[in-house]
Design a protein around this motif. Structure first.
Motif, PDB file in Angstrom:
ATOM      1  N   SER A  39      -2.947  -2.980  -2.954  1.00 20.87           N
ATOM      2  CA  SER A  39      -1.738  -2.167  -2.801  1.00 20.87           C
ATOM      3  C   SER A  39      -0.479  -3.023  -2.902  1.00 20.87           C
ATOM      4  O   SER A  39       0.536  -2.587  -3.456  1.00 20.87           O
ATOM      5  CB  SER A  39      -1.764  -1.421  -1.463  1.00 20.87           C
TER       6      SER A  39
ATOM      7  N   ASN B  93       2.347  -2.487  -5.650  1.00 25.94           N
ATOM      8  CA  ASN B  93       3.654  -2.154  -5.093  1.00 25.94           C
ATOM      9  C   ASN B  93       4.717  -3.177  -5.482  1.00 25.94           C
ATOM     10  O   ASN B  93       5.833  -2.827  -5.888  1.00 25.94           O
ATOM     11  CB  ASN B  93       3.546  -2.055  -3.572  1.00 25.94           C
ATOM     12  N   SER B  94       4.379  -4.456  -5.386  1.00 22.88           N
ATOM     13  CA  SER B  94       5.356  -5.504  -5.715  1.00 22.88           C
ATOM     14  C   SER B  94       5.681  -5.515  -7.203  1.00 22.88           C
ATOM     15  O   SER B  94       6.820  -5.774  -7.599  1.00 22.88           O
ATOM     16  CB  SER B  94       4.841  -6.879  -5.264  1.00 22.88           C
TER      17      SER B  94
ATOM     18  N   ASN C 282      -0.790   7.191  -2.519  1.00 24.82           N
ATOM     19  CA  ASN C 282       0.369   6.311  -2.723  1.00 24.82           C
ATOM     20  C   ASN C 282       0.500   5.948  -4.202  1.00 24.82           C
ATOM     21  O   ASN C 282       0.354   4.784  -4.588  1.00 24.82           O
ATOM     22  CB  ASN C 282       0.204   5.027  -1.894  1.00 24.82           C
TER      23      ASN C 282
ATOM     24  N   PRO D 282       1.938   4.853  -7.799  1.00 21.29           N
ATOM     25  CA  PRO D 282       2.993   3.872  -8.085  1.00 21.29           C
ATOM     26  C   PRO D 282       4.169   4.464  -8.864  1.00 21.29           C
ATOM     27  O   PRO D 282       4.491   4.018  -9.975  1.00 21.29           O
ATOM     28  CB  PRO D 282       2.254   2.820  -8.909  1.00 21.29           C
TER      29      PRO D 282
ATOM     30  N   TYR E 125       5.968  -6.032   1.073  1.00 14.72           N
ATOM     31  CA  TYR E 125       5.453  -5.018   0.154  1.00 14.72           C
ATOM     32  C   TYR E 125       4.306  -4.197   0.749  1.00 14.72           C
ATOM     33  O   TYR E 125       3.666  -3.414   0.056  1.00 14.72           O
ATOM     34  CB  TYR E 125       4.989  -5.676  -1.150  1.00 14.72           C
TER      35      TYR E 125
ATOM     36  N   LYS F 217       3.044  -1.193   3.138  1.00 13.34           N
ATOM     37  CA  LYS F 217       3.583   0.070   3.669  1.00 13.34           C
ATOM     38  C   LYS F 217       3.110   0.272   5.110  1.00 13.34           C
ATOM     39  O   LYS F 217       2.226   1.093   5.385  1.00 13.34           O
ATOM     40  CB  LYS F 217       3.149   1.236   2.784  1.00 13.34           C
TER      41      LYS F 217
END
Length: 450
Positions: A152, A156-157, A189, A191, A435, A437
């Motif tokens: 993740s 995310n990053s 989640n 992206p 990064y 959550k």
């Protein structure tokens, strides 16, 4: 010196002096405690230390023998040296043990996500924008991981630093055990405007022992004996190196899937391979524009130190290795690699890999892991990238240059001290945690916090 005179006093039967030395020694140790400066000392400490000095002077007057004192000091130094070596060995062993252990919070996360995924209707398990998965004009990433939280952060990053997320496509491959959890996380989640797809490596039916030498070797009784029985590898007495190379990741096909990229993604021209222990800090699309000059692999070289040259990974006493490779050739890093899949197919990279794996059936050509066979397979076929694309060492080196980390496109926690483990280096952890959550209810329920 107090311990030296204590030993000599006992040996010479000076019991009164022995008891006085022992008493003053304990008193001084209590007075000093955990103090690191004079200001930390109790007001009575100076008097106790002064009394210790007086009894040492008395002992010197009664017991001093140059030869005897020298011998005692030498013995004490040898004992201390042995203790240091033993502690280092124990520390390394425990570090290796911690590195291969999944924290309870991440295990909890995976279990909860898996349960909820299995409750989903089939039509709700599909990811959107599947038409982008084979579009070679987009920016494609390969991420092979069994760690939901780590994966993740990579996704995310990357997205948070991308100029145009809609042009990015993530191909996540995990194992059967973590497929539900990985899928559920990214369904909940997604992206943003980017495309993501999660696959189970066990669904790649072409990846079997008749085609893949390393899979055949991993399934063999000889290899199972090596990994699970040889020299009781899970004990301290067997040494940390045994435990390191018996890490379960070496038994997972996820770790070897990187050698089959054109088979996994036959319609793509280029793909960026990312390890799950990296953090992306800048837009990476510039990597697709790098001219690899006919090479297959674009990677950052790591030969700034002598231990990152070929002779530290390969067995040059073996004639097959000695004939084909330069021991001083520069090593390079896995973790962020741009691969030209067209050139890969032309040069039959997977065939080269298979050939060397067949030759290494008895595990004598190189150290375990995927880097040594990677160095061999891509020998002469690797284009060096600018070092700021990929800065390494955050998982083992406490002295990584801060300006290099700040300016790096990707930072890599290679080594044992992964950012999701308690043994992570605190000063590097924030690059990763920013990064995560942490507000996600699954993370909160599993007590995953900063």
């Amino acid at each position: 010196m107090a311990r030296v005179y204590l030993s000599i006093a006992k040996m010479k039967n000076k019991l009164e002096l022995y008891q006085e030395l022992q008493s003053r020694l304990k008193e001084s140790q209590r007075a000093l405690g955990d103090a690191t400066s004079d200001s930390d000392l109790d007001h009575s400490a100076h008097e106790k230390i002064k009394a210790m000095g007086q009894v040492l002077s008395k002992a010197r007057a009664q017991l001093y023998d140059c030869k005897l004192v020298t011998g005692k000091l030498r013995a004490m130094l040898q004992t201390a040296d042995e203790q240091v070596r033993r502690m280092k060995k124990q520390s390394t062993f425990l570090s290796q043990l911690a590195a291969k252990t999944m924290p309870n919070g991440i295990h909890c996360l995976s279990m909860r996500l898996t349960i909820d995924y299995n409750l989903l209707l089939l039509e709700k398990r599909k990811f959107p924008r599947s038409e982008n998965l084979e579009n070679p004009s987009l920016y494609h990433y390969a991420l092979f991981s069994d760690n939901v939280l780590a994966a993740s952060v990579v996704v995310n990053s990357t997205i948070m630093n991308a100029k145009d997320p809609s042009k990015h496509v993530f191909h996540v491959v995990t194992d059967k055990l973590n497929f539900g959890a990985m899928s559920m996380w990214f369904l909940l989640n997604p992206p943003g405007k980017a495309t993501i797809h999660v696959e189970n490596v066990d669904d790649f039916k072409w990846l079997n022992s008749s085609y893949c030498p390393v899979l055949r070797q991993l399934e063999s009784a000889k290899m199972k004996e090596y990994y699970f029985k040889a020299e009781n590898p899970n004990s301290l007495s067997s040494g940390a190196s045994n435990l390191k190379y018996r890490n379960p990741k070496y038994l997972s096909m996820l770790n070897h899937l990187r050698f089959y990229l054109p088979e996994v993604y036959p319609k793509l021209d280029k793909i960026l391979f990312l390890d799950d222990d990296i953090v992306v800090q800048k837009d990476l699309t510039g990597l697709w524009a790098v001219n690899l000059n006919g090479k297959v692999n674009g990677a950052v070289e790591t030969c700034g130190a002598s231990f990152h040259r070929f002779d530290k990974y390969l067995n040059f006493s073996n004639p097959h290795i000695a004939r084909n490779f330069d021991p001083n050739a520069c090593g390079w890093a896995y973790g962020m690699n741009i691969f030209d899949l067209k050139e890969w197919k032309k040069k039959d990279i997977t065939g080269i890999y298979h050939n060397w794996q067949n030759m290494n059936e008895d595990r004598v050509l190189w150290k375990l892991g995927t880097l040594p066979p990677g160095l061999i397979t891509f020998y002469g076929l690797t284009h060096p990238l600018n070092k700021l694309w990929h800065v390494l060492g955050l998982g083992y080196n406490p002295s990584v240059d801060r300006s290099e980390m700040e300016n790096a496109a990707v930072v890599h926690y290679n080594g044992n001290m992964k950012p999701w483990l308690e043994i992570a280096m605190t000063k590097y952890r924030s690059y990763w945690t920013k990064y995560v959550k942490y507000e996600d209810p699954y993370l909160q329920n599993c007590k995953l916090n900063e």
